[in-house]
Design a protein around this motif. Structure first.
Motif, mmCIF file in Angstrom:
data_model
loop_
_atom_site.group_PDB
_atom_site.id
_atom_site.type_symbol
_atom_site.label_atom_id
_atom_site.label_comp_id
_atom_site.label_asym_id
_atom_site.label_seq_id
_atom_site.Cartn_x
_atom_site.Cartn_y
_atom_site.Cartn_z
ATOM 1 N N UNK A 91 54.697 22.143 -29.232
ATOM 2 C CA UNK A 91 55.194 21.228 -30.252
ATOM 3 C C UNK A 91 54.562 21.585 -31.584
ATOM 4 N N UNK A 92 55.294 21.408 -32.644
ATOM 5 C CA UNK A 92 54.784 21.727 -33.973
ATOM 6 C C UNK A 92 54.105 20.534 -34.629
ATOM 7 N N UNK A 93 54.109 19.375 -33.975
ATOM 8 C CA UNK A 93 53.629 18.185 -34.671
ATOM 9 C C UNK A 93 52.917 17.248 -33.703
ATOM 10 N N UNK A 94 51.699 17.618 -33.293
ATOM 11 C CA UNK A 94 50.975 16.766 -32.358
ATOM 12 C C UNK A 94 50.543 15.460 -32.994
ATOM 13 N N UNK A 95 50.553 15.389 -34.336
ATOM 14 C CA UNK A 95 50.136 14.167 -35.019
ATOM 15 C C UNK A 95 51.305 13.239 -35.330
ATOM 16 N N UNK A 96 52.520 13.686 -35.088
ATOM 17 C CA UNK A 96 53.674 12.866 -35.435
ATOM 18 C C UNK A 96 53.797 11.680 -34.479
ATOM 19 N N UNK A 98 55.211 9.359 -31.861
ATOM 20 C CA UNK A 98 56.125 9.640 -30.768
ATOM 21 C C UNK A 98 55.943 11.002 -30.135
ATOM 22 N N UNK A 99 54.966 11.823 -30.633
ATOM 23 C CA UNK A 99 54.754 13.126 -29.996
ATOM 24 C C UNK A 99 54.366 12.921 -28.546
ATOM 25 N N UNK A 100 54.884 13.767 -27.687
ATOM 26 C CA UNK A 100 54.602 13.649 -26.263
ATOM 27 C C UNK A 100 54.238 15.014 -25.718
ATOM 28 N N UNK A 101 53.162 15.057 -24.947
ATOM 29 C CA UNK A 101 52.802 16.299 -24.284
ATOM 30 C C UNK A 101 53.958 16.759 -23.413
ATOM 31 N N UNK A 237 45.529 2.451 -27.979
ATOM 32 C CA UNK A 237 45.786 3.850 -28.327
ATOM 33 C C UNK A 237 47.269 4.166 -28.458
ATOM 34 N N UNK A 238 48.104 3.575 -27.602
ATOM 35 C CA UNK A 238 49.537 3.890 -27.702
ATOM 36 C C UNK A 238 50.117 3.385 -29.020
ATOM 37 N N UNK A 239 49.602 2.269 -29.540
ATOM 38 C CA UNK A 239 50.067 1.774 -30.837
ATOM 39 C C UNK A 239 49.542 2.643 -31.975
ATOM 40 N N UNK A 240 48.327 3.132 -31.813
ATOM 41 C CA UNK A 240 47.750 4.013 -32.827
ATOM 42 C C UNK A 240 48.598 5.267 -32.990
ATOM 43 N N UNK A 241 49.013 5.858 -31.865
ATOM 44 C CA UNK A 241 49.765 7.119 -31.943
ATOM 45 C C UNK A 241 51.211 6.911 -32.375
ATOM 46 N N UNK A 242 51.712 5.702 -32.287
ATOM 47 C CA UNK A 242 53.099 5.453 -32.701
ATOM 48 C C UNK A 242 53.244 5.305 -34.209
ATOM 49 N N UNK A 243 52.132 5.249 -34.907
ATOM 50 C CA UNK A 243 52.156 4.983 -36.341
ATOM 51 C C UNK A 243 51.907 6.271 -37.128
ATOM 52 N N UNK A 244 52.913 6.702 -37.890
ATOM 53 C CA UNK A 244 52.745 7.908 -38.695
ATOM 54 C C UNK A 244 51.756 7.709 -39.839
ATOM 55 N N UNK A 245 51.496 6.455 -40.216
ATOM 56 C CA UNK A 245 50.555 6.168 -41.295
ATOM 57 C C UNK A 245 49.231 5.671 -40.735
ATOM 58 N N UNK A 246 48.876 6.181 -39.559
ATOM 59 C CA UNK A 246 47.644 5.733 -38.896
ATOM 60 C C UNK A 246 46.417 6.065 -39.733
ATOM 61 N N UNK A 285 44.317 14.913 -36.062
ATOM 62 C CA UNK A 285 45.015 13.668 -36.362
ATOM 63 C C UNK A 285 44.081 12.486 -36.629
ATOM 64 N N UNK A 286 43.008 12.374 -35.850
ATOM 65 C CA UNK A 286 42.148 11.203 -35.943
ATOM 66 C C UNK A 286 41.105 11.351 -37.045
ATOM 67 N N UNK A 287 40.496 12.512 -37.129
ATOM 68 C CA UNK A 287 39.448 12.749 -38.113
ATOM 69 C C UNK A 287 40.001 13.175 -39.466
ATOM 70 N N UNK A 288 39.317 12.770 -40.506
ATOM 71 C CA UNK A 288 39.592 13.312 -41.825
ATOM 72 C C UNK A 288 39.096 14.758 -41.877
ATOM 73 N N UNK A 289 39.575 15.553 -42.825
ATOM 74 C CA UNK A 289 39.021 16.899 -42.987
ATOM 75 C C UNK A 289 37.499 16.831 -43.151
ATOM 76 N N UNK A 290 36.816 17.727 -42.498
ATOM 77 C CA UNK A 290 35.351 17.812 -42.502
ATOM 78 C C UNK A 290 34.675 16.667 -41.750
#
Length: 369
Positions: A91-96, A98-101, A237-246, A285-290
């Motif tokens: 997948x090209x978008x693991x942070x999107x 609705x992304x699903x393994x 966690x499932x709600x966290x990953x459903x939000x593109x503006x997490x 996806x979860x961490x900010x850069x650095x």
């Protein structure tokens, strides 16, 4: 001579040679050559970092693949679908949202799976190089109800954290205190990533060390203690990953969680790369850069305790840490830990990539003298 890569490719894709005799002779010859190449890998002949990056991308190089060995006939798995996919689609978008393994659509566990499904065996064992030991656990989704932490338990956890006491993981907590002393999280946005299990201990450790804490876990949690209820936020966690503006975080605490991902112990999807995918999503996806990840996993030899957890040695740990910068390991440098593994899980302080311009100026860093 036998071209090992051709033999392996034929074995993987199901291609067959012109005759059974030739195929058997070819596989026997390839087995000797292939295991010699594996031995060279463990002696340092192979660039392990490059191989690990390829493995994370589900494309293991031929030189790292021991020849597939026919597994004994496994009992048929009931009510559990499996997928024959090596490598799985990417997948090209693991942070999107609705992304699903690739594995999640077909490998959801609703009954105990005591034997590794044949179709997933090579993925779970890295083509037979990681031994399997039986240690069956089954925490059904019915036991994953909302958690309520009573006043007394909250107060006890807070006081023990202030006194720098240890909890279930013993010395791991001592290592974590040392890591947080050197890489403080005070006033930072911190996620306590608990995955499948729920325990308020590291919530208390995060709060006592001054972090603005958000708990990401599989189920709802309420705190009877006003100190924690007013200062901690819980996200399913499932709600966290459903939000593109997490929300993204400056730091993440993740203790003894990743090694369970993808094994089905908690009713989750069977996924040979569940731990690697979790690490990728924490990083990208979860961490900010650095941002910093304070990670603890079972450490020592490369082993798969089916279906309880994984143990990380040189091979699997290299894959797990691929794409991260290892800032420091506690209680000792990584090579010293390999030579003399501690009895408790070590703490790895990992830094996410810098990413695009505009990295968070509040990302955690070492404490200045």
């Amino acid at each position: 001579s036998v071209d090992v890569s051709v033999v392996l490719e034929r074995r993987r894709t199901g291609m067959r040679g012109p005759s059974v005799a030739c195929a058997v002779l070819g596989l026997l010859t390839a087995s000797v050559a292939c295991y010699m190449l594996t031995l060279l890998h463990f002696l340092g002949d192979l660039d392990v970092e490059s191989a690990a990056r390829l493995m994370v991308q589900h494309q293991p190089p031929a030189r790292m693949m021991p020849c597939p060995v026919q597994q004994p006939q496994q009992p048929e798995e009931k009510e559990t679908q499996t997928v024959e996919s090596w490598p799985p689609p990417e997948s090209d978008c693991v942070c999107c949202a609705g992304w699903q393994s690739p594995y999640e659509a077909v490998n959801y566990v609703n009954t105990p799976v005591e034997v590794i499904p044949t179709a997933l065996y090579n993925g779970f064992t890295f083509f037979g190089t990681i031994p399997v030991r039986p240690w069956f656990k089954w925490n059904t989704p019915k036991t994953m109800k909302s958690a309520r932490y009573e006043q007394e338990a909250c107060e006890e956890a807070l006081q023990r954290a202030r006194d720098r006491k240890t909890n279930y993981f013993k010395d791991t907590d001592t290592y974590l205190y040392a890591a947080l002393d050197k890489y403080p999280i005070k006033n930072l946005q911190v996620a306590v990533y608990r995955g499948m299990e729920s325990d308020l201990w590291y919530d208390a450790v995060c709060f006592v060390n001054g972090g603005n804490c958000t708990v990401i876990q599989q189920r709802e949690a309420t705190y009877d203690d006003k100190t924690l209820s007013d200062n901690l936020r819980t996200i399913i966690s499932r709600n966290y990953w459903r939000n593109n503006k997490r929300q993204q975080f400056d730091a993440v605490l993740c203790v003894s969680s990743v090694e369970h991902d993808g094994l089905g112990r908690y009713g989750d999807h069977l996924n040979p790369f569940g731990d690697l995918e979790t690490m990728q999503r924490l990083r990208d996806c979860v961490l900010k850069p650095n941002g910093l990840l304070f990670l603890a996993v079972r450490f020592g030899d490369d082993l798969l305790y089916w279906n309880a957890e994984r143990s990380y040695g040189r091979t699997r740990l290299t894959m797990l840490l691929s794409g991260w910068t290892l800032v420091e390991a506690f209680p000792a440098p990584l090579e010293d830990l390999f030579n003399d593994p501690p009895s408790s899980q070590p703490i790895f302080v990992l830094r996410a990539p810098a990413g695009k311009a505009g990295a968070s100026p509040n990302a955690a860093g070492p404490k200045k003298p």
